[in-house]
Scaffold this active site. Structure first.
Site, PDB file in Angstrom:
ATOM      1  N   SER A 108      -7.692  16.936   3.248  1.00 24.38           N
ATOM      2  CA  SER A 108      -6.303  17.110   3.639  1.00 24.38           C
ATOM      3  C   SER A 108      -5.654  18.433   3.397  1.00 24.38           C
ATOM      4  CB  SER A 108      -5.662  16.264   1.896  1.00 24.38           C
ATOM      5  OG  SER A 108      -4.537  16.057   2.030  1.00 24.38           O
ATOM      6  N   ASP A 159      -5.548   5.863   6.974  1.00 29.89           N
ATOM      7  CA  ASP A 159      -4.819   6.939   6.106  1.00 29.89           C
ATOM      8  C   ASP A 159      -3.314   6.695   6.631  1.00 29.89           C
ATOM      9  OD1 ASP A 159      -4.043   9.277   4.923  1.00 29.89           O
ATOM     10  OD2 ASP A 159      -5.652  10.452   6.060  1.00 29.89           O
ATOM     11  N   HIS A 174      -6.594   7.745   2.986  1.00 35.35           N
ATOM     12  CA  HIS A 174      -6.763   9.252   2.882  1.00 35.35           C
ATOM     13  C   HIS A 174      -7.709   9.680   2.127  1.00 35.35           C
ATOM     14  CE1 HIS A 174      -4.946  13.196   3.403  1.00 35.35           C
ATOM     15  NE2 HIS A 174      -5.069  13.262   1.994  1.00 35.35           N
TER      16      HIS A 174
END
Length: 827
Positions: A680, A771, A803
């Protein structure tokens, strides 16, 4: 194995040699590792034989091998196959270690009992296996404790959640629906199943058990249960061969179909396809279910609890509500969404007992008018106080997560609700902590039983720099005490209270979790302190190989001085940040282990000094780990956190590079053997680092990385995040669904993709195809651009992952491939 071969024909006694030729219709089965085949000269055994002639078989592709090279599975390098098998076997041992999800305690005639909800990866089923394990707690006179564990756990197949009643004599079990099947509720006593009910989809959908909207609460006399579930699906138009059918029917008809094109907005990441969370109450004897009326349609609700009971039939509920008048921005991991506490009357089931035949529609009352965020409501045991947490700093600044605060409302004894309820600050947000002093509240979660017997002290966990700690807070005086050991760098988390004692778990990056039992020493004295006992437990057992490998590792939390303080306007922004170093126990004179720099996401999150199976696996392969809590991380005060928005891609990158240089200067890492890993925003940093410092890293791994803010802003469920992290707090007001050309240019300049021309580091990408937070196209665009440049790239995609990439098989495959990738390049 079938193999096509060449034949050479020789005639005995004659110099004449038949030319080498292929007989395409002849196939034969060759024994393993055989390089030559002799065919019998018997006409019956070999119809191709000629009298007094012999054949010799020669393999066309390789004269030394008749068996063809076996085809390798896709993605596995033949030269690494043995390493692949070895690492996967080791990783399986790490992932077999179970985890405690929740725990409860109950009073019994023989003392107290504990019940643990445990989970373990079930790789074959690609699910988390859940089971319950119980223990009797025997407190000894000599300040010792003995947990008498049940001989075996009980697996909870198909169970979504379990919730004990206040007395501990009943247990609610919820089994969520699949497809169009009903939600199943079971009420168990200590010896039998008392009641079970099915609630059809026409009443409500699945019960929320996500940890955020989730809220299930028994009332005081254990006759009613309030919970959060998806509202019933809306009716849709019906069509048949003639067109629209005016007559609405719920019956399934193969000659018609329901309208399907209407778009229903959800709360983004992990909530795709879920309908609005709504309150329902079920009566435990009859199974009758009623929705809680009077709640505005613009609110999504969660975290519901019963208010203290009052005389009469009316009972009140307190819950958290999030407004969705405009777009529903992503909720998961985002504390910057405005929310408030509301109170409302629960439905009346025994309506015939009312003197007044008219049933008044309940009115909803907002309890927290003066604060922009209020969640995790919790009543004191005597009903005098309502305490709650607030993420006001997040809402006001726009940062998705920031320093929390704790507040109190003195609850009216007659339960008369008022808009003028005074909100008292118990623990305010800390802007800049004193050296090693209390940094504020972070990542806090209040257990339903968080109170000590004095009725005014609550116990919960929080982050203190890179360490998770257990705190006690007096909600009247605001006094805060760190009750987990202050002389240890291990992380501690509370599981449950056993009266005035604490069941907790502690661990480190190199120590598997250990259950601890805490009790107060010199309770009546001002010099009281907490002592902690080891609890022998079967829960966190691991293999002898894992124990041996972990015993050779050590860890430390180190301070990293800020290198450049010229652009830091606040005191908190120039204080040292931290990094956790995991390395070998023995110092090597010749060389250091290869170093993997591990970067957390967020960016407003934190790497803690607790046990991670995945990182312990990497460490056991012979790598040192450097987990950097760059400025902007949780646990260091609000000023340090707010120093990052507006400076992503520069301040955080420089902090990481400074931390790397710090351990190199200390002789703890070699500058020629460094890799980097992050997911991320950690992936954002990873791809930034290999672009801004292209000669520093041998290999990189990025999980669902943010690579291009310019493309992410129009596709993510949190476009406001792009604005706030790019512009700082002013980005909150600049946020729009229609970014300008200037915005897009600035987004691009802040993104890793702007440095891609310099990248040469071999990089593996791990992408969740579902995601919504960082859509797959973001990482794939960057990976394709690297391929165009000739950089070695490997891409793994997981079709059903979001995600977090958290499905067991996906987690396993991710870390196995990361381990192999680093093994290939970090020699």
């Amino acid at each position: 194995m079938m193999s096509r071969v060449w034949f050479e024909l020789h005639t005995t006694g004659s110099p004449e040699c038949v030319k080498l030729r292929k007989i395409p219709s002849v196939s034969c089965i060759l024994p393993h590792n055989s390089s030559t085949l002799t065919l019998s000269s018997s006409p019956l055994a070999n119809p191709f034989s000629l009298c007094n002639r012999r054949f010799s078989a020669i393999q066309a592709m390789d004269s030394s091998k008749v068996v063809q090279d076996k085809e390798m599975p896709h993605g596995i390098d033949a030269t690494m196959e043995d390493e692949y098998a070895s690492q996967s076997k080791l990783l399986k041992q790490f992932f077999s270690i179970s985890s405690v999800d929740k725990a409860w305690t109950f009073d019994s005639h023989s003392g107290s009992q504990a019940m643990f909800s445990i989970s373990q990866s079930n790789l074959l089923a690609n699910k988390r296996r859940k089971f319950i394990l119980s223990a009797n707690i025997a407190n000894q006179k000599n300040n010792s404790v003995n947990f008498q564990w049940a001989p075996f756990p009980v697996e909870m197949i198909g169970v979504s959640t379990v919730v004990p009643s206040p007395s501990g004599l009943k247990l609610l079990v919820v089994r969520n629906s699949e497809n169009d099947s009903p939600t199943h509720f079971e009420v168990w006593s200590q010896s039998e199943l008392e009641q079970e009910f099915d609630v059809p989809q026409s009443v409500h959908g699945s019960v929320y058990v996500d940890g955020w909207f989730e809220g299930i609460s028994w009332n005081a006399d254990e006759t009613l249960i309030v919970y959060v579930a998806e509202e019933a699906p809306p009716s849709k138009p019906t069509f048949d061969i003639h067109g629209y059918k005016k007559c609405i029917s719920t019956d399934k008809d193969c000659g018609s179909w329901k309208g399907q094109g209407d778009w229903e907005e959800d709360w983004g990441e992990t909530y795709a396809g879920k309908r609005r969370p709504t309150l329902f109450v079920i009566e435990t004897h009859s199974g009758e279910v009623q929705p809680v009326g009077g709640i505005a349609k613009s609110l999504s609700v969660g975290q519901v609890v019963w208010a203290p009971p009052t005389e009469g039939l009316h009972q009140n509920l307190v819950f958290v509500g999030w407004s969705s008048d405009l777009r529903k921005l992503g909720m998961k991991y985002c504390y910057n969404r405005r929310c408030a506490l509301y109170a409302i009357r629960a439905p009346i089931f025994n309506k015939l007992e009312l003197k007044d035949s008219s049933i008044e529609e309940p009115s909803m009352l907002k309890l927290t008018q003066s604060i922009s965020s209020a969640f995790r409501p919790l009543f004191s045991p005597d009903g005098r106080f309502l305490v709650f947490l607030s993420a006001k700093c997040s809402v006001d600044s726009g940062a998705h997560c920031a320093t929390e605060s704790l507040h109190r409302i003195d609850w009216s004894a007659d339960a008369k609700l008022s808009l003028s309820a005074k909100i008292i600050d118990v623990v305010p947000a800390v802007q800049c902590p004193e050296d090693d002093g209390f940094p504020g509240l972070y990542g806090s979660s209040l257990l339903c039983k968080s109170w000590l017997s004095d009725g005014c002290t609550i116990i919960f966990s929080s982050f203190w720099g890179s360490i998770q700690v257990i705190l006690s807070v007096n909600v009247l005086s605001g006094e805060i005490m760190r009750i987990s050991p202050t002389d240890s760098q291990f992380s501690w988390d509370i599981l449950a209270l056993d009266g005035d004692n604490i069941i907790a778990v502690c661990s480190s990056p190199v120590d598997v979790p250990q259950i601890k039992y805490g009790y107060l020493v010199n309770k009546a004295s001002k010099s009281s302190s907490w002592d902690w006992l080891n609890v022998s437990s079967p829960i966190y057992r691991c293999s002898e190989q894992v124990k041996s490998l972990l015993s050779s590792r050590r860890f430390s939390v180190m301070k990293i001085p800020v290198k450049d303080v010229s652009d830091s306007p606040t005191k908190g922004a120039i204080k040292p940040y931290e990094a956790i170093l995991v390395s070998t126990n023995s110092k090597k004179e010749d060389a250091c282990d290869p170093l993997i720099v591990v970067l957390h996401g967020g960016p407003h999150a934190v790497s803690l000094s607790n046990f991670s199976k995945a990182l312990a696996f990497l460490s056991s392969l012979g790598y040192s780990l450097l987990m950097v809590n760059y400025r902007g991380s949780l646990g260091f005060g609000e000023e340090a956190l707010q120093s990052l928005p507006g400076k992503v891609g520069s301040q955080d990158v420089n902090d990481v590079l400074t931390a790397i240089d710090h351990v190199i200067d200390m002789g703890l890492a070699s500058p020629s053997k460094i890799a980097v890993l992050g997911g991320s925003h950690g992936g954002f940093l990873t791809t930034h680092l290999i672009g801004q410092a292209p000669d520093k890293f041998l290999a990189a791994a990025a999980r669902n990385p943010v690579c291009s803010l310019a493309s992410m802003v129009g596709t993510t469920d949190i476009p406001d995040w792009c604005y706030v992290e790019t512009y700082g707090t002013v980005g909150k007001n600049k946020y729009t669904e229609a970014p300008s050309a200037e915005d897009l240019e600035i987004f691009y300049s802040k993104s890793p993709i702007s440095h891609i021309s310099k990248v040469k580091t071999p990089t593996i990408f791990l992408i969740g195809a579902k995601d919504l937070r960082v859509p797959p196209s973001n990482g794939l665009q960057y990976a394709r651009a690297l391929k165009e440049k000739g950089v070695d790239v490997k891409i793994l995609t997981f079709p059903n992952d979001v995600h977090g990439i958290e499905r067991p098989q996906s987690v396993f495959e991710s870390w196995l491939n990361i381990g192999l990738w680093f093994k290939k390049y970090c020699k």
